[in-house]
Write an enzyme that holds these catalytic residues in place. Structure first.
Site, mmCIF file in Angstrom:
data_model
loop_
_atom_site.group_PDB
_atom_site.id
_atom_site.type_symbol
_atom_site.label_atom_id
_atom_site.label_comp_id
_atom_site.label_asym_id
_atom_site.label_seq_id
_atom_site.Cartn_x
_atom_site.Cartn_y
_atom_site.Cartn_z
ATOM 1 C CG ASP A 181 -1.580 4.993 -10.610
ATOM 2 O OD1 ASP A 181 -0.549 4.688 -9.975
ATOM 3 O OD2 ASP A 181 -1.819 4.589 -11.761
ATOM 4 C CD GLU A 190 -3.632 -8.059 -9.044
ATOM 5 O OE1 GLU A 190 -4.202 -7.059 -8.578
ATOM 6 O OE2 GLU A 190 -4.148 -9.187 -9.060
ATOM 7 C CG ASN A 191 -0.183 -2.839 -5.090
ATOM 8 O OD1 ASN A 191 -1.059 -2.184 -4.533
ATOM 9 N ND2 ASN A 191 0.180 -2.576 -6.348
ATOM 10 C CD1 TRP A 192 0.076 -9.386 -2.426
ATOM 11 C CD2 TRP A 192 1.571 -8.924 -0.819
ATOM 12 N NE1 TRP A 192 -0.599 -9.209 -1.243
ATOM 13 C CE2 TRP A 192 0.279 -8.936 -0.239
ATOM 14 C CE3 TRP A 192 2.673 -8.657 0.005
ATOM 15 C CZ2 TRP A 192 0.055 -8.684 1.111
ATOM 16 C CZ3 TRP A 192 2.450 -8.410 1.354
ATOM 17 C CH2 TRP A 192 1.163 -8.419 1.887
#
Ligand code: FPP
Length: 243
Positions: free
Chosen positions: A19, A66-68
């Site tokens: 991250d 979820e990164n989409w």
């Protein structure tokens, strides 16, 4: 040697939630995408360090289900990085005897990226050193659902054992240590099933700043932990052999 001896423990499988790429770039007045380029370099540094330290498995959380939700140009840039580097880094894998594997749902990726991942895994399949698992289009819940579907398709009863046996990489031991960088203290849907008894290590450092020394510090910290696996005397329940 007592297999649970705290001082001798080296993690067999380390999971890494990388991250802070965006913040690293923003702090320098650069585009977030520049942070991902540096994040990729850090990934190689840490994969090499893990290989030098003899860590058998490292899973990197590259792209989550979820990164989409991110801006289309950032998603496109990350997919472009995968296109550009996956095949190009084969020499790095060969030189370091690193086998590349993946976890995640390849069917949701652009077909050429999915094919590059498959080719990289096939071409490095005989390398016998550290196994680097790329979690890409990966979600822990998604993997559990896939596992249950596979188990049901083979008409198994659903149990802890059958779910474990139908995960994406059932031969890979559960992570002993999960590292998250950049100060956040969340699992973010990473290896949910597999991390049931993992130790967590949180670092304030942003991912692009990570070096081999940071990995050593995380492993040193792990060695001080007393692992109980839900029991009372520190004896593991996975038949795991610590070195
Ligand atoms: C995390 O930082 C970065 C990602 C989830 C993006 C993808 C990762 C890379 C390109 C590195 C690839 C490495 C390997 C080993 C293949 P963030 O964008 O969430 O940062 P922020 O929280 O500061 O915004």
């Amino acid at each position: 040697m007592n297999p649970t001896s705290k001082l001798s423990m080296t993690p067999i499988h380390i999971g890494v939630i990388m991250d802070g790429n965006g913040r690293w770039a923003q702090k320098r007045g650069l585009a977030r995408t520049q942070g991902h380029i540096e994040g990729l370099k850090a990934g190689k540094r840490i994969a090499k360090a893990a290989s030098d330290m003899g860590v058998p498995y490292v899973t990197f959380y590259v792209f989550s289900t979820e990164n989409w939700k991110r801006a289309a140009d950032e998603v496109g840039f990350i997919m472009g990085l995968a296109r550009q580097y996956l095949r190009a880094e084969f020499a790095f894998s060969r030189e370091n005897n690193i086998r590349v594997r993946y976890t995640g749902d390849l069917s949701g990726l652009p077909p050429d990226v999915a094919q590059d991942i498959i080719d990289t895994c096939v071409e490095s399949a005989d390398f016998t050193g550290t196994q680097v698992v790329l979690a890409i289009n990966y979600g822990g819940r998604d993997e559990i659902v896939r596992s249950v579907r596979r188990a049901l398709a083979e008409e198994h009863e659903i149990s802890g054992e059958t779910i474990s046996a139908h995960l994406d990489n059932p031969d890979i031991p559960d992570p002993d240590l999960v590292i998250r960088t950049a100060g956040e203290k969340r699992m973010s849907n990473f290896l949910l099933w597999e991390s049931a008894y993992a130790e967590f290590y949180f670092s304030e450092k942003l991912w692009p700043d990570w070096t081999a020394d940071d990995l050593s510090a995380a492993i040193e910290d792990f060695r001080k932990r007393e692992r109980r696996f839900g029991g009372i005397n520190g004896i593991g329940n996975r038949g795991q052999v610590f070195r």
